[in-house]
Write an enzyme that holds these catalytic residues in place. Sequence first.
Site, PDB file in Angstrom:
ATOM      1  N   LEU A  35      28.357  23.183 -15.814  1.00 51.69           N
ATOM      2  CA  LEU A  35      27.637  23.598 -17.033  1.00 51.69           C
ATOM      3  C   LEU A  35      28.490  23.390 -18.284  1.00 51.69           C
ATOM      4  CD1 LEU A  35      25.724  26.812 -15.824  1.00 51.69           C
ATOM      5  CD2 LEU A  35      24.880  24.456 -15.996  1.00 51.69           C
ATOM      6  N   ALA A  82      27.561  14.027 -11.778  1.00 51.58           N
ATOM      7  CA  ALA A  82      28.346  14.771 -12.772  1.00 51.58           C
ATOM      8  C   ALA A  82      29.243  13.807 -13.534  1.00 51.58           C
ATOM      9  CB  ALA A  82      29.196  15.841 -12.090  1.00 51.58           C
ATOM     10  N   THR A 134      26.184   3.127 -14.196  1.00 56.62           N
ATOM     11  CA  THR A 134      25.428   2.713 -15.381  1.00 56.62           C
ATOM     12  C   THR A 134      25.561   1.208 -15.621  1.00 56.62           C
ATOM     13  OG1 THR A 134      25.513   2.844 -17.809  1.00 56.62           O
ATOM     14  CG2 THR A 134      27.486   3.504 -16.677  1.00 56.62           C
ATOM     15  N   ASP A 135      24.569   0.639 -16.302  1.00 56.52           N
ATOM     16  CA  ASP A 135      24.647  -0.780 -16.669  1.00 56.52           C
ATOM     17  C   ASP A 135      25.799  -1.042 -17.648  1.00 56.52           C
ATOM     18  OD1 ASP A 135      23.535   0.438 -18.930  1.00 56.52           O
ATOM     19  OD2 ASP A 135      21.816  -0.915 -19.081  1.00 56.52           O
ATOM     20  N   ALA A 162      34.385   2.340 -19.419  1.00 55.17           N
ATOM     21  CA  ALA A 162      35.594   2.049 -18.632  1.00 55.17           C
ATOM     22  C   ALA A 162      35.821   3.130 -17.580  1.00 55.17           C
ATOM     23  CB  ALA A 162      36.803   1.947 -19.560  1.00 55.17           C
ATOM     24  N   ASP A 290      28.587   1.164 -38.318  1.00 50.66           N
ATOM     25  CA  ASP A 290      28.406   0.890 -36.889  1.00 50.66           C
ATOM     26  C   ASP A 290      29.452   1.601 -36.052  1.00 50.66           C
ATOM     27  OD1 ASP A 290      27.093  -0.158 -34.758  1.00 50.66           O
ATOM     28  OD2 ASP A 290      27.473  -2.264 -35.246  1.00 50.66           O
ATOM     29  N   GLY A 293      33.270  -1.144 -31.579  1.00 53.93           N
ATOM     30  CA  GLY A 293      33.087  -1.829 -30.280  1.00 53.93           C
ATOM     31  C   GLY A 293      31.664  -1.787 -29.752  1.00 53.93           C
TER      32      GLY A 293
END
Length: 349
Positions: A35, A82, A134-135, A162, A290, A293
Amino acid sequence: MSTLLVTGGAGFVGSALVRQLIDETDSTVINVDSLTYAGSLESLADARHHPRHIFERVDVCNRRELDRLFRDHRPDAVVHLAAETHVDRSIAEPSPFIGTNVIGTSNILDAARAYWNDLESEARQTFRVLHVSTDEVYGDLGPEDPPFNEDTACAPNSPYAASKAAADHLVRAWHRTYGLPVLITRSCNNYGPWQVAEKLIPLMICNAVGGRPLPVYGTGGNIREWIHVDDHSRALRRVLEAGVPGRVYNIAGQAELTNLEVVKAICAILDGIAPRAAGSYAELVRFVSDRPGHDRRYAVDDGRIRSELGWQRQERFDETLAKTVRWYVDHPEWLQRVVAFTIARCAGE
Ligand code: NAD
């Protein structure tokens, strides 16, 4: 599967998975979550009080406690969600990402391996550890590049990506070295209810409803692929049921949009359901410096999960984005929690 140990089950994707497992299966869910600011038991809705839902407030960095969980609950599989997940936070302060996403994953792998080694042979055969990735581990694409497939080498750009790629490599190594029956999924961006409003879609809804500016990075041209969180959860269940140990499965939404297109779509939906006297919500858009990276484009090829495991998306982006916007508008108490949090962050807390 009769007992599933789900880490991060009080977060956005984890809670969607837990709600589905409780509503649609007979599985018992051991929900392991420390949590953090991103976790909330509220997001479990009715599943929270179900007799097949057991909540354990445990940090995945605490190896001793993980051993206790395996001993006490004897799971048939682990789904590891998690993580620290917000790219902007990872840029501001990377170390919690290394702690939870890398060390935490190595703890899960080691605790699972110790437990799996002592199982009887049949249970040993069917035990699985599904690592939810993840992609973003693949890096980014140019506008005309083909989508990433599972053989694309990892080339992560943000500290978040990373740390997830590092975890993926550990998972792969635990399979190759110890034979631990692992699976990895790499999904594109999720949307749906119960997401913390620092992420693009709920943040925009939260600010728009409050009449505040809608901050869009750069020119808003960065492209993301979107999937509804319920489709992602169904894909995780399918991979757990039928995935081949050691394999990676991409999960795509096939809705590729620029960030500005997403924000404008949200504004158009809000213009329809809660019109402002002052004009369209799109007038609140403000372009801001922006993100360092900033990845230009993500898109994944999910041919493998569709052809090998027969998984299909069920939700359409336009329809379920409208439902998602409506959900946040109808849950002002959730937005309130998020507003307080967002304002606290802006104040540097
Ligand atoms: P989230 O930030 O909403 O939730 C993360 C959950 O993990 C929270 O409940 C938090 O309390 C818990 N947690 C964090 N650190 C912990 C620790 N040390 N010990 C125990 N629990 C801890 O994240 P999400 O969006 O639900 O993402 C879940 C997983 O899915 C992540 O691994 C993420 O990389 C992956 N994923 C998410 C998306 C997306 O678009 N949301 C896309 C692809 C993959």
